[in-house]
Design a protein around this motif. Structure first.
Motif, PDB file in Angstrom:
ATOM      1  N   ALA A   1     102.898 -79.973  32.702  1.00 53.90           N
ATOM      2  CA  ALA A   1     103.816 -79.654  34.232  1.00 53.90           C
ATOM      3  C   ALA A   1     103.688 -81.531  34.859  1.00 53.90           C
ATOM      4  CB  ALA A   1     103.014 -79.199  34.945  1.00 53.90           C
ATOM      5  N   HIS A   2     104.362 -81.581  35.339  1.00 55.61           N
ATOM      6  CA  HIS A   2     103.967 -83.462  36.037  1.00 55.61           C
ATOM      7  C   HIS A   2     104.056 -83.077  37.464  1.00 55.61           C
ATOM      8  CE1 HIS A   2     106.127 -87.321  35.643  1.00 55.61           C
ATOM      9  NE2 HIS A   2     105.455 -87.529  36.428  1.00 55.61           N
ATOM     10  N   LEU A   3     103.550 -83.456  38.355  1.00 55.76           N
ATOM     11  CA  LEU A   3     103.570 -83.032  39.531  1.00 55.76           C
ATOM     12  C   LEU A   3     102.673 -84.475  40.035  1.00 55.76           C
ATOM     13  CD1 LEU A   3     101.082 -80.106  40.429  1.00 55.76           C
ATOM     14  CD2 LEU A   3     103.779 -80.373  40.420  1.00 55.76           C
TER      15      LEU A   3
ATOM     16  N   VAL B   1     107.996 -88.827  24.177  1.00 53.52           N
ATOM     17  CA  VAL B   1     109.483 -89.145  24.594  1.00 53.52           C
ATOM     18  C   VAL B   1     109.490 -88.783  26.181  1.00 53.52           C
ATOM     19  CG1 VAL B   1     111.683 -88.842  23.811  1.00 53.52           C
ATOM     20  CG2 VAL B   1     109.572 -88.398  21.995  1.00 53.52           C
ATOM     21  N   GLY B   2     109.616 -89.632  26.459  1.00 54.91           N
ATOM     22  CA  GLY B   2     110.083 -89.360  28.417  1.00 54.91           C
ATOM     23  C   GLY B   2     111.620 -89.881  28.488  1.00 54.91           C
ATOM     24  N   ASP B   3     111.458 -89.204  29.583  1.00 54.72           N
ATOM     25  CA  ASP B   3     113.219 -88.824  30.515  1.00 54.72           C
ATOM     26  C   ASP B   3     113.301 -90.703  30.929  1.00 54.72           C
ATOM     27  OD1 ASP B   3     111.450 -88.442  32.607  1.00 54.72           O
ATOM     28  OD2 ASP B   3     113.015 -87.071  33.017  1.00 54.72           O
ATOM     29  N   SER B   4     112.274 -91.268  30.829  1.00 47.98           N
ATOM     30  CA  SER B   4     111.934 -92.873  31.190  1.00 47.98           C
ATOM     31  C   SER B   4     113.297 -94.109  30.457  1.00 47.98           C
ATOM     32  CB  SER B   4     110.363 -93.815  31.073  1.00 47.98           C
ATOM     33  OG  SER B   4     109.845 -93.572  30.176  1.00 47.98           O
ATOM     34  N   LEU B   5     113.591 -93.178  29.771  1.00 48.67           N
ATOM     35  CA  LEU B   5     114.123 -93.780  27.956  1.00 48.67           C
ATOM     36  C   LEU B   5     115.791 -94.255  29.175  1.00 48.67           C
ATOM     37  CD1 LEU B   5     116.963 -91.957  26.978  1.00 48.67           C
ATOM     38  CD2 LEU B   5     114.599 -90.836  25.971  1.00 48.67           C
TER      39      LEU B   5
ATOM     40  N   ALA C   1     107.973 -83.388  24.244  1.00 46.63           N
ATOM     41  CA  ALA C   1     109.110 -84.293  24.890  1.00 46.63           C
ATOM     42  C   ALA C   1     109.597 -83.392  26.456  1.00 46.63           C
ATOM     43  CB  ALA C   1     110.684 -83.550  24.191  1.00 46.63           C
ATOM     44  N   ASP C   2     110.455 -84.695  26.914  1.00 43.08           N
ATOM     45  CA  ASP C   2     110.346 -84.200  28.501  1.00 43.08           C
ATOM     46  C   ASP C   2     111.535 -83.572  28.359  1.00 43.08           C
ATOM     47  OD1 ASP C   2     109.225 -85.177  30.880  1.00 43.08           O
ATOM     48  OD2 ASP C   2     109.807 -87.063  30.992  1.00 43.08           O
ATOM     49  N   MET C   3     111.965 -82.375  29.712  1.00 41.99           N
ATOM     50  CA  MET C   3     112.927 -82.214  30.072  1.00 41.99           C
ATOM     51  C   MET C   3     113.875 -83.072  31.057  1.00 41.99           C
ATOM     52  SD  MET C   3     112.228 -78.153  28.935  1.00 41.99           S
ATOM     53  CE  MET C   3     114.063 -77.559  28.769  1.00 41.99           C
TER      54      MET C   3
ATOM     55  N   VAL D   1     106.964 -78.781  25.785  1.00 42.99           N
ATOM     56  CA  VAL D   1     107.944 -79.833  26.795  1.00 42.99           C
ATOM     57  C   VAL D   1     107.757 -80.571  27.616  1.00 42.99           C
ATOM     58  CG1 VAL D   1     110.095 -79.231  25.540  1.00 42.99           C
ATOM     59  CG2 VAL D   1     109.151 -77.911  27.331  1.00 42.99           C
ATOM     60  N   LYS D   2     107.761 -81.180  28.900  1.00 40.73           N
ATOM     61  CA  LYS D   2     107.219 -81.246  29.847  1.00 40.73           C
ATOM     62  C   LYS D   2     108.289 -81.283  30.983  1.00 40.73           C
ATOM     63  CE  LYS D   2     106.783 -86.137  30.661  1.00 40.73           C
ATOM     64  NZ  LYS D   2     107.620 -86.497  32.425  1.00 40.73           N
ATOM     65  N   LEU D   3     107.510 -80.939  32.031  1.00 35.97           N
ATOM     66  CA  LEU D   3     109.069 -80.610  33.126  1.00 35.97           C
ATOM     67  C   LEU D   3     108.376 -81.420  34.771  1.00 35.97           C
ATOM     68  CD1 LEU D   3     109.322 -76.602  33.647  1.00 35.97           C
ATOM     69  CD2 LEU D   3     109.046 -77.550  30.871  1.00 35.97           C
TER      70      LEU D   3
HETATM   71  O1  KIV Z   1     109.712 -90.714  31.461  1.00 33.27           O
HETATM   72  C1  KIV Z   1     108.127 -90.762  31.339  1.00 33.27           C
HETATM   73  O2  KIV Z   1     108.160 -91.673  30.684  1.00 33.27           O
HETATM   74  C2  KIV Z   1     107.005 -89.698  32.256  1.00 33.27           C
HETATM   75  C3  KIV Z   1     105.614 -90.890  32.286  1.00 33.27           C
HETATM   76  C4  KIV Z   1     106.363 -92.294  32.787  1.00 33.27           C
HETATM   77  C5  KIV Z   1     104.585 -90.082  32.805  1.00 33.27           C
HETATM   78  O3  KIV Z   1     106.972 -89.292  32.768  1.00 33.27           O
END
Ligand code: KIV
Length: 273
Positions: free
Chosen positions: A145-147, A52-56, A92-94, A121-123
């Protein structure tokens, strides 16, 4: 009593399984989803992890960056996605500033787990984020993690640009990748970095890497689902591909994506930097 229970539920993908997949050289298939119906399509197509990316903020809310997304938005969409998945690992994205210190991150990640049903969670980032990763993992909250191109830093980068292109920037990215793994992250998204750099990081660090615009040699791949269905307004990013073109259903498109990731056909050289 649970050991003998008969169930039609597919075995859920776990964090240790993702580690084992790296060890065996099996590609990890990840896609974003923001609601129960798309999540169910991903799950039925055998996607390993749903993000669930914050790309939403951009593809669902129509904003021009991810910065306005807040924790309530993420909890709402994560809970919706949780109702659609049975097997895929739910990440889930933070959102922006929701992990600015360890206490804030624990409170917000706690909501994403308890109210949203997330399993990880992804940060974005390293630096001060390393302390946050350590605090979350100490409290049994798995971290992705995300770099590379971290979209929450768009104003610092001056746009959505490929990262790690100079010798110094590449060296920093390699150091950051080691640091997030040593701090306890279980997964690392590498976004828009040169394929050769992503290959090196993937070979050097013990945790799985998931690429988006990072070439074919990452341990897995992720795309924004609306990009790979060709329905995001505007120009499709170079690193994406329209998997719905020439296919009859969303399910077929997702299955084709999963197959192409697993057999190494996607991403092709034209999707890399
Ligand atoms: O918010 C998102 O969908 C993402 C992906 C593109 C990795 O961070």
């Amino acid at each position: 009593m649970y050991a003998n229970a008969k169930s039609t539920v597919r075995t859920a993908i776990t964090v240790p399984q993702l580690h084992a997949m790296k060890g065996k050289g099996e590609k990890i298939v990840m896609l974003t989803a923001y609601d129960a119906s798309f999540a169910a399509q991903c799950d039925a197509a055998g996607v390993d992890a749903v993000l669930v990316g914050d790309s939403l903020g951009m593809v669902v809310q129509g904003r021009d960056s991810t910065l306005p997304v807040n924790v309530d938005d993420m909890v709402y969409h994560t809970a919706a996605v949780a109702r659609g998945v049975r097997s895929a690992l739910l990440i889930a994205d933070m959102p922006f500033l929701s992990f600015r210190d360890a206490d804030t991150a624990l409170r917000n990640a706690g909501r994403l787990f308890a109210e949203g049903g997330a399993a990880m969670v992804k940060l974005e980032g390293a630096g001060y984020v390393l302390d946050v990763i350590r605090a979350l993992t100490r409290h049994a909250i798995p971290v992705c993690a995300h770099l590379g191109l971290t979209p929450q830093s768009v104003h610092k980068f001056g746009g959505y640009r490929v990262q790690g292109k100079t010798k110094d920037a590449a060296a920093q990215l390699i150091a950051d990748a080691h640091a997030v793994a040593e701090s306890g992250a279980d997964l690392l998204v590498l976004e828009c970095v040169p394929a050769a750099l992503a290959r090196r990081i993937t070979a050097e660090i013990p945790i799985p890497t998931i690429g988006i615009g990072a070439g074919a040699d990452c341990d897995g791949q992720v795309l924004v689902i609306y990009d790979m269905l060709g329905i995001t307004p505007g120009k499709r990013p170079k690193f994406s591909k329209d998997f719905l073109a020439g296919r009859g259903s969303v399910g077929d498109a997702i299955r084709a994506y999963a197959d192409e990731v697993r057999n190494g056909k996607f991403p092709a050289p034209e999707h890399a930097f």
